[in-house]
Design an enzyme around this catalytic site. Sequence first.
Site, PDB file in Angstrom:
ATOM      1  N   LYS A  42     -10.922  -4.533   0.012  1.00  0.00           N
ATOM      2  CA  LYS A  42     -10.819  -6.113  -0.304  1.00  0.00           C
ATOM      3  C   LYS A  42     -11.506  -7.082   0.658  1.00  0.00           C
ATOM      4  CE  LYS A  42      -6.178  -5.742  -2.547  1.00  0.00           C
ATOM      5  NZ  LYS A  42      -4.899  -6.321  -2.357  1.00  0.00           N
TER       6      LYS A  42
ATOM      7  N   ALA B  22      -0.582  -7.054   9.365  1.00  0.00           N
ATOM      8  CA  ALA B  22      -1.812  -6.142   8.780  1.00  0.00           C
ATOM      9  C   ALA B  22      -1.510  -4.783   8.789  1.00  0.00           C
ATOM     10  CB  ALA B  22      -2.851  -6.545   9.370  1.00  0.00           C
ATOM     11  N   GLY B  23      -0.218  -4.266   9.110  1.00  0.00           N
ATOM     12  CA  GLY B  23       0.034  -2.766   9.031  1.00  0.00           C
ATOM     13  C   GLY B  23      -0.288  -2.272   7.443  1.00  0.00           C
TER      14      GLY B  23
ATOM     15  N   GLY C  25      -5.863  -1.768   7.189  1.00  0.00           N
ATOM     16  CA  GLY C  25      -7.048  -1.731   6.585  1.00  0.00           C
ATOM     17  C   GLY C  25      -7.946  -2.485   6.762  1.00  0.00           C
TER      18      GLY C  25
ATOM     19  N   ASP D 235      -2.978 -10.694   6.501  1.00  0.00           N
ATOM     20  CA  ASP D 235      -2.668  -9.951   5.151  1.00  0.00           C
ATOM     21  C   ASP D 235      -1.318  -9.673   4.759  1.00  0.00           C
ATOM     22  OD1 ASP D 235      -3.897  -8.851   3.065  1.00  0.00           O
ATOM     23  OD2 ASP D 235      -3.501  -6.932   3.806  1.00  0.00           O
TER      24      ASP D 235
ATOM     25  N   GLN E  68       7.808 -15.489  -5.714  1.00  0.00           N
ATOM     26  CA  GLN E  68       7.141 -15.138  -4.301  1.00  0.00           C
ATOM     27  C   GLN E  68       6.384 -16.125  -3.620  1.00  0.00           C
ATOM     28  OE1 GLN E  68       3.638 -12.593  -5.447  1.00  0.00           O
ATOM     29  NE2 GLN E  68       3.835 -11.169  -3.960  1.00  0.00           N
TER      30      GLN E  68
ATOM     31  N   LYS F 294      -4.405 -13.999   3.344  1.00  0.00           N
ATOM     32  CA  LYS F 294      -3.918 -13.629   1.808  1.00  0.00           C
ATOM     33  C   LYS F 294      -2.713 -14.498   1.424  1.00  0.00           C
ATOM     34  CE  LYS F 294      -1.299  -9.736   1.122  1.00  0.00           C
ATOM     35  NZ  LYS F 294      -1.355  -8.511   0.847  1.00  0.00           N
TER      36      LYS F 294
ATOM     37  N   ASN G  17      -2.255  -9.839 -10.817  1.00  0.00           N
ATOM     38  CA  ASN G  17      -1.343 -10.187  -9.629  1.00  0.00           C
ATOM     39  C   ASN G  17      -1.561 -11.849  -9.439  1.00  0.00           C
ATOM     40  OD1 ASN G  17      -3.156 -10.180  -7.743  1.00  0.00           O
ATOM     41  ND2 ASN G  17      -2.623  -8.186  -7.071  1.00  0.00           N
TER      42      ASN G  17
END
Length: 838
Positions: A215, A252-253, A256, A334, A346, A374, A409
């Site tokens: 991404k 961010a675990g 990536g 992220d 959400q 994000k 999503n």
Amino acid sequence: MASLAIAPNLSSEEEETPTAPTKRKHKHLTAEHDVDQPASKSQAGTATGSETGSFANFSEKSVRIMQQMGYKAGTGLGKTGQGRVDLIETSTQKGRSGLGMKLNELHTAAEQWDGTAEELQIPEVCTWLRNAKAATDDDPGITREQLDAWIKVGPRKLQIDDEDKYCDTAILQQILASKSVFDNLGADDMRKARSKSNPYELIKSNIFINRAAVKMANIDSMFDFMLTKPVDRHGKPLVKESDLFYFADVCAGPGGFSEYVLWRNGWHAKGFGFTLKGACDFRLDDFTAGSPETFDAYYGPKEDGNIFDPANIEGFSEYVMTQTETGVHLMMADGGFSVEGQENQQEILSKQLYLCQLIVALAIVRPEGHFVMKVFDLFTPFSVGLIYLAYRCFREISICKPNSSRPANSERYLVCKWKLPKTDLIQRHLEDVNRQMFNCGKKNIDTLELVSEEVLREDSTFFNYIRNSNNTIGANQITALLKIAAYCKNRDLAETRQMEVKQKCLALWKLPDGIRKFANKGDPDQYVQKLYKEWNNLTKEVCQVEKKLQNSELKMYFPSAYDWCFVPIGNTESSGKNIRTILLGKGGKEVYRFDTKQCSWIPLTDVAIELPHGTIIYAEIVRELQGEGKSQIVINTLHIIDGLILGGENIRKLPLRQRMARCQQFAKALNKPLKGMTGDSTNGSAVTVQIRAKKLYNLFELENVFFKSLETYKLKTGPPRLGYRLRNVIDEDRFYVPHGLLFLKEIKPDYLKSLSTKHNMFYYFHVKTKLSRYPEQFDNYEAETMAMFEETFHSRLLWKWEIVYQVDPQVTEARSSDAVYRVDFKQYLEKNYGQSVN
């Protein structure tokens, strides 16, 4: 309205196939744990079954099985035709539904999907929202009084179905209704339909640890790779050649995003990571594409990685700013967590996460730097107000939905470009908001608005941008959800363009067409041969000890003082086994030293050193000291003297000064503060040792620069000694006691560098041809006159300080005939170069 229960967005390595959805533990603030509902924007699938004649209502597979059992149309199944005449209908039971239950809502949604209306956009269309006030540099800014007045606090709101101020009402209602279609569908059925319908599905995680890395590659490509190769408003690189690219990866675990950045920039990128400890932590050992040695994970003073905690926000911000001087060039965020059973809430559940990630960005991103975060739905006043404040802190923002993010999503990304210099006021205000939210805990009081609706509507450019973004992304999400419904209803549908799309996207994103692989490095001899084919030619040189200065007639050693530089050394043969040596790094703690007696590579076990794979350096372990007297502690540290290959980058042909500049940059990228170290660390086994490169001095700087910089320190044992003080921004000041100087020749053996007194210009004299030339008279004077690594290494000279009087500036007593003293150098330079010594 019922909510959607869908399996989380797992990477290809992590994906599970449960027989039925099960409750998972709360996965707080981690990448790749959002509810990643299905598929992507694509064209019509095609049915593959041959549904004709009397078998039209049955699957090809069931018809084939019945025929193999002797079935003939119109006759009963059995020896005398006495059995059932009609074919047995294929089961339509889905997931947790009762046997034979008809999912009318699913079928209705499937019928609404129009595949002919789908269109792939490769590359994606993305638009910037320009901060017009910042562009004129006359923006008076937002006052604290305005910020306080805009805040709206009230009872916590957990419903989103009426949040249509910043989108079309129909879009919001259709999104919620489309999600609810899948309430009774099993996770396994959903996952299969999602994978089959998504034209981008085959890209998966590519060569990286998870899909998040892909991404980030996608987003980087969308914006002309400005994230990993940032430029200023005039198109000039923000990162100078001699500087490091600093980035931060927050919430961010397993990492990536960072693996992608490290893969793109190598060791020239230094990262700082912050995420929850435990199951959602960084998995640096699993990085196979980007080397993690220049990545530094930090979890705040609470050591838990909870970004909601104001103390952790402050601690991480201070930690980063201490090591980067002016902040990072890029921050990525992220964050996400499981919202199973609460998918339609959400955005509300994520609001404080959005807030805290923006606070950190405002604290650590340097002026003109970038920020990527994000987010999910952006319908509520709180989210839209937060985006507005980000818009006022950067010159431009963009809300984008990359193709690599499944379009069914709610995920999207806020990309902020060129941070403005004065954002402290908004940062402190948001910190106060978070502090109040953090302290309120589970009380039913919440911050509902950060910016009033009136203010948001007055900025018509911003207001229209948000509405258009929500409507466009929302419409695509509805289409993707309906497509999944169609693929759930008809399992024979297939997305036929996945391979073509994969190849096109990888080329556009500049990613290899490969899969994740763990390198087979082989033994050190095999490894070094692949890395540096000329190594065998160098082994004889490596096995030779340094030549020693043993005569005060320095002219024989230094025909031209302009040819030579020196570095202070911390060890000699008599001070222990950790003397200067060649080190080979194969990645992580897999480091070898070249044993000159056995002429072979031996694992380095007495100290813990991390080096990127593809590294060969000339270095020594130095016992650095901190404090004085009885409270003094010893810290083993690696000092780089010269470099051959740094993280796969061959620098052996560069001039000595350029090699040392690269080594300085390399060491800066690798060096990390010692966390939680107490007492004596002489064994070096408790923590990974720090790394720094030697400072290179001209021979003419010996007296008036180097010796004048030495200070007298009280040692834990023995008399006071002259120490070389190390000044840096990471640790408290340290020093070490030099045991001598190592002289390094920067000019090739056949040349002498001299200064023309007539023209006051340097020229190069060839000792064999007796020809002298100025730099401009060479085709490439550096290549022809400057020593490569091997030549510098071969000619090195060691001046050992065996007695303290050798460095006494006023020594006059009788001296040993084979010892060289400080006064010898002073006399040599004054006699042969006069005022040049100054």
